[in-house]
Scaffold this motif. Structure first.
Motif, PDB file in Angstrom:
ATOM      1  N   THR A 536       0.883  -0.790  -0.181  1.00  0.00           N
ATOM      2  CA  THR A 536       0.048  -0.168   0.163  1.00  0.00           C
ATOM      3  C   THR A 536       0.576   1.291  -0.003  1.00  0.00           C
ATOM      4  O   THR A 536       0.341   2.473  -0.660  1.00  0.00           O
ATOM      5  CB  THR A 536      -0.775  -0.120   1.310  1.00  0.00           C
ATOM      6  OG1 THR A 536      -1.882  -1.081   1.128  1.00  0.00           O
ATOM      7  CG2 THR A 536      -2.010   1.097   1.412  1.00  0.00           C
ATOM      8  N   GLN A 537       1.898   1.246   0.682  1.00  0.00           N
ATOM      9  CA  GLN A 537       2.987   2.673   1.098  1.00  0.00           C
ATOM     10  C   GLN A 537       3.607   2.050  -0.755  1.00  0.00           C
ATOM     11  O   GLN A 537       3.179   4.223  -0.633  1.00  0.00           O
ATOM     12  CB  GLN A 537       3.567   2.205   2.045  1.00  0.00           C
ATOM     13  CG  GLN A 537       4.718   3.384   2.102  1.00  0.00           C
ATOM     14  CD  GLN A 537       6.408   2.800   3.015  1.00  0.00           C
ATOM     15  OE1 GLN A 537       6.008   1.680   3.280  1.00  0.00           O
ATOM     16  NE2 GLN A 537       7.164   3.703   2.803  1.00  0.00           N
ATOM     17  N   GLU A 540       1.236   3.632  -3.230  1.00  0.00           N
ATOM     18  CA  GLU A 540       0.166   4.959  -3.243  1.00  0.00           C
ATOM     19  C   GLU A 540       1.804   6.199  -3.477  1.00  0.00           C
ATOM     20  O   GLU A 540       1.355   7.667  -3.390  1.00  0.00           O
ATOM     21  CB  GLU A 540       0.194   5.314  -1.768  1.00  0.00           C
ATOM     22  CG  GLU A 540      -1.710   4.917  -1.919  1.00  0.00           C
ATOM     23  CD  GLU A 540      -2.561   4.974  -0.455  1.00  0.00           C
ATOM     24  OE1 GLU A 540      -1.167   5.204   0.771  1.00  0.00           O
ATOM     25  OE2 GLU A 540      -3.501   4.311  -0.078  1.00  0.00           O
ATOM     26  N   PHE A 541       2.765   5.856  -2.884  1.00  0.00           N
ATOM     27  CA  PHE A 541       3.735   6.260  -3.121  1.00  0.00           C
ATOM     28  C   PHE A 541       4.462   6.952  -4.534  1.00  0.00           C
ATOM     29  O   PHE A 541       5.131   7.801  -4.854  1.00  0.00           O
ATOM     30  CB  PHE A 541       5.350   6.272  -2.727  1.00  0.00           C
ATOM     31  CG  PHE A 541       6.028   6.783  -2.399  1.00  0.00           C
ATOM     32  CD1 PHE A 541       6.545   7.792  -0.731  1.00  0.00           C
ATOM     33  CD2 PHE A 541       7.285   7.103  -2.799  1.00  0.00           C
ATOM     34  CE1 PHE A 541       7.289   8.514  -0.321  1.00  0.00           C
ATOM     35  CE2 PHE A 541       8.627   7.862  -2.497  1.00  0.00           C
ATOM     36  CZ  PHE A 541       8.393   8.702  -1.478  1.00  0.00           C
TER      37      PHE A 541
END
Length: 834
Positions: A536-537, A540-541
């Motif tokens: 997820t990190q 999204e990053f």
């Protein structure tokens, strides 16, 4: 009105049922709305038929109870009832698209009850059981555990179903393979079954949305690419047009084997009429002006796994213009343009100094920038006016704060220069023809800024008369001479050798290690919660493109360089192509044609063969009339073989050292041979004896060439030397002081040389595998190319001098573009070739 964008990120839509939504049942003000009930992995969604009424979204984690209203087991919130009614009690609900207007979701908090009456009462048991399972998953504390349970439910559903063969376009179609996969669209994926036949590729969504079957005719497929999706090599994107930006389908598979099998089948099917271009072949087309800067950047994005279907890997384009205040845009002034040799984060020296100070104090793993230059948030920052539902999906039903919106080109550019955490580049839309992303034509309520001004259209620079004019001038800037001369510097940073390692550090181009391909191995992470959090990190990053080049990218050959170069033969040989752009060139051939060309070499048939030497033959020369063949060998002999009598007529030995090559001077009177004893020998055919010796090297002479009164000799002493040599004359009278015309110095032993037809360029191959191309007139190196992993055994120019073929000890044949120095084809043989 319903779309998959109403789901949360990483949520699946399973099934739908026609139903009534009953409010205030049993009371005087009871109301009933027709619509469809959607069962999703993390929510229940009801879409009314009447557009005036809002779509209702109930998160399962906010449910208090799910039960049949007439059931007496009050303590059991999960029960069934034959009436077809399901009561859902929750403490939060989202109302979406009220009056069919796209706007931030309205949240209704507090205990509410919703009754859904299914049209088909017999399905109630299955629906309640499914909701029970999904509710349990949503109540798990850890995201990894939730994801694992939902995945198990999904895989169970996929295992119980298969592709409906009645969907085939023709009853004569032959099934090749069937497997499970997900269709990828921006921010969402849709699970189902993939099926490929001898004529079509099909995808059947598990939920039948947005249509029962997606069908692609294999005959229409133009390109197919393997993709990295969610950091895993599981994606496959299929294009049926030549438009690089939009594909026809993007599939994500559950294992590499299924993806690779489908790729191989389709690629094999289409190979007869499709060229699979490499980054190098596009580079050559771009360098020569056959494709535009815009087209080249699109191709590079495509090859680097960037796709419009994946917002975490959306195509990235550079800021080009740095002037957003002038009334007239002057594309002749360098200061109009952004410095393309630096990443956005390094454009402002003061900010960069602060970032470097932090970088130096940071423990490993170090990174200079806390945010990326491309991410889903940045893409939708630019596109919110045409893709508002994507922004609402990404940000949990909300738009960003009005002052953080894409309000003005000048403001955005200034923030990219000065902002502490803003290093974003642009997207392709800035250099296309559709200006709708700059205009609030949907009349969206995007909020009010601090000064009281509503967020409407994007404020343009003074030099643009309107959105279309802005795009037109942006396109002109992208294709301008300045950008053509400097775009390779930006490519080095984003796709090239400055993307990673020490070069990235020197270029101030270091991002968080997790953003790079290979930065993390998800398969090595056993904890599902850690894996989900990490994924997820990263998604999204934002992600860094796949690295396409590991050496500096060459500059584009632009008209200005051509006009300046005519005074220098060195420059002309580099920039002037001897073949017009309309003529077919090796790198323009399809992969199939290139394969056929190599295969034709393998089809050469042996006519006759004679064993005349005891050891390896090192040189062959044929007299002009074709009657005699001279050969040299490591057995130290020069032999003359008669084609007519098929016998050896002469055998000569000059020393006990191997002979390395031979040639016959025009007139068929003299044979010149080179030897490992450091000498070059001149042999008179007419008199049958050695005429003279040239002692010109300090180590073995490996190869000789002759052209236009000059003799070229290569040696293990790391030099190539040029001597005067006119047929009929020998250097006997000047044996000890022969005039040296030129010397080409190398770092290591030179093993082979060749001259082009015009005698303007010389190619040399070294013991360490480097092939160099030299300008004969100026004795300067035009290219030094590491081509082989072992000794270069031979090299030869093509008749038109555009290409150079080399053969190496590594068993490879390689074709190099002489003008640019790029490798454009490579084939591996079973054994070394000469």
């Amino acid at each position: 009105r319903f779309s998959l964008l109403l789901l949360n990120l990483e949520e699946y839509y399973f099934e739908q049922h026609r139903a009534n939504h009953i409010i205030n049942k049993g009371r005087r003000d009871e109301r009933k709305f027709r619509g469809s009930l959607k069962i999703c992995s993390k929510s229940i969604i009801f879409e009314p038929d009447d557009n005036v009424h809002p779509i209702i979204k109930i998160p399962l984690r906010d449910c208090i109870s799910i039960k049949a209203p007439e059931d007496n087991e009050a303590n059991n919130p999960f029960t069934r009832d034959a009436s077809g009614g399901i009561s859902v009690v929750c403490n939060q609900v989202f109302l979406i698209k009220e009056r069919n207007v796209i706007a931030p979701y309205r949240t209704v908090r507090g205990r509410t009850e919703h009754l859904f009456q299914l049209d088909v009462a017999g399905k109630l048991g299955d629906v309640v059981q499914t909701l029970h399972q999904l509710y349990r998953a949503s109540c798990l504390d850890k995201m990894g555990d939730q994801a694992a349970m939902i995945t198990a439910i999904l895989q169970s559903r996929l295992a119980r179903t298969s592709f409906d063969k009645n969907r085939f376009q023709s009853i004569s179609e032959t099934l090749h393979m069937e497997c499970k996969a997900e269709m990828v669209t921006p921010l969402v994926t849709n699970p189902g079954h993939v099926c490929v036949t001898d004529a079509n590729l099909y995808f059947q969504p598990l939920n039948g949305y947005p249509k029962p079957v997606v069908q692609i005719t294999l005959q229409n497929v133009r390109r197919i690419y393997k993709r990295r999706h969610g950091l895993m090599p599981l994606g496959l994107e299929v294009f049926c047009t030549e438009n690089d930006l939009c594909s026809d389908i993007y599939l994500k598979f559950y294992n590499c084997q299924d993806r690779d099998e489908l790729y191989f089948f389709i690629a094999t099917y289409i190979e007869n009429h499709i060229t699979e271009h490499t980054a190098e072949s596009y580079m050559l087309q771009w360098q020569r002006g056959h494709i535009s800067n815009y087209q080249y950047l699109l191709h590079l994005n495509n090859l680097a796994d960037r796709s419009c279907n994946d917002l975490s890997q959306y195509p990235v384009f550079p800021w080009i213009i740095a002037d957003y205040s002038s009334s007239v845009l002057d594309l002749t002034k360098p200061e109009t343009f952004r410095d393309l040799s630096k990443p956005v984060g390094a454009l402002n020296k003061e900010r960069l100094d602060r970032l470097l100070t932090r970088y130096q104090e940071m423990p490993e793993p170090k990174f200079m920038y806390g945010s990326h230059y491309s991410s889903p948030g940045y893409v939708l920052f630019y596109l919110v006016r045409v893709a508002p539902e994507y922004m609402l999906c990404l940000q949990n039903g909300k738009f960003d704060h009005a002052d953080r919106m894409f309000n003005s080109l000048a403001e955005t550019w200034k923030n990219c220069l000065d902002g502490a955490t803003d290093f974003k580049e642009l997207i392709p839309e800035f250099y296309e023809n559709d200006s709708s992303f700059l205009v609030n034509s949907l009349k969206l309520d995007l909020g009010k800024r601090q000064g009281g001004k509503m967020v409407e259209d994007v404020e343009l620079p003074p030099w643009a008369s309107g959105p279309d004019d802005f795009l037109q001038k942006s396109q002109e800037a992208l294709e301008s001479q300045y950008v053509s001369e400097h775009l390779h510097e930006w490519i080095d940073i984003i796709f090239g050798y400055k993307q990673k390692g020490s070069e990235a550090v020197a270029a101030h181009n270091v991002f968080h290690p997790l953003t790079y391909e290979g930065g993390v191995d998800l398969n090595s992470i056993m904890d599902p919660n850690e894996k989900v959090a990490l994924l997820t990190q990263i998604l999204e990053f934002g992600q860094t493109p796949k690295q396409l080049f590991t050496v500096p990218h060459p500059q584009r050959i632009v008209p200005k360089l051509k006009s300046l170069s005519r005074t220098s033969s060195h420059s002309v040989s580099l920039t002037e192509s001897p073949v017009s752009p309309n003529e077919e060139s090796f790198e323009d051939l399809t992969e199939e044609s290139i394969t056929l060309a190599w295969n034709n070499i393998a089809k050469l048939k042996l006519d006759e063969q004679y064993k005349i030497h005891k050891e390896a033959v090192t040189g062959v020369a044929v007299t002009c009339n074709g009657s005699s063949v001279f050969t040299t060998s490591q057995d130290s002999t020069l032999k003359m073989f008669s084609k007519e009598s098929k016998t050896i007529q002469r055998s000569v030995s000059f020393s006990n050292m191997a002979l390395s090559s031979c040639l016959i001077l025009p007139g068929d009177t003299t044979v010149i041979t080179s030897s490992w004893d450091n000498h070059i020998y001149f042999y008179s055919i007419a008199f049958g004896r050695q005429q003279d010796i040239l002692m010109g090297h300090d180590d073995a002479v490996s190869k000789i060439c002759w052209r236009d009164g000059r003799l070229y000799s290569a040696s293990w002493d790391s030099t190539v030397k040029v001597w005067p040599c006119v047929p009929g004359e020998t250097p006997s009278s000047k044996k000890h002081h022969v005039e040296l015309l030129a010397e080409l110095e190398h770092d290591v032993s030179v093993n082979t040389i060749d001259l082009n037809a015009a005698s303007t360029m010389l190619a040399s191959g070294t013991r360490e595998g480097t092939v160099s191309v030299w300008d004969v007139a100026t004795a300067t190196a035009l290219h030094q190319l590491p081509c082989h992993s072992g000794t270069v055994l031979d090299a030869a120019f093509s008749p038109d001098s555009r290409h150079l073929l080399s053969a190496g000890e590594d068993c490879c044949f390689k074709v190099i573009d002489v003008q640019t120095g790029m490798l454009i084809s490579s084939v591996t043989a079973d054994e070394p070739q000469r």
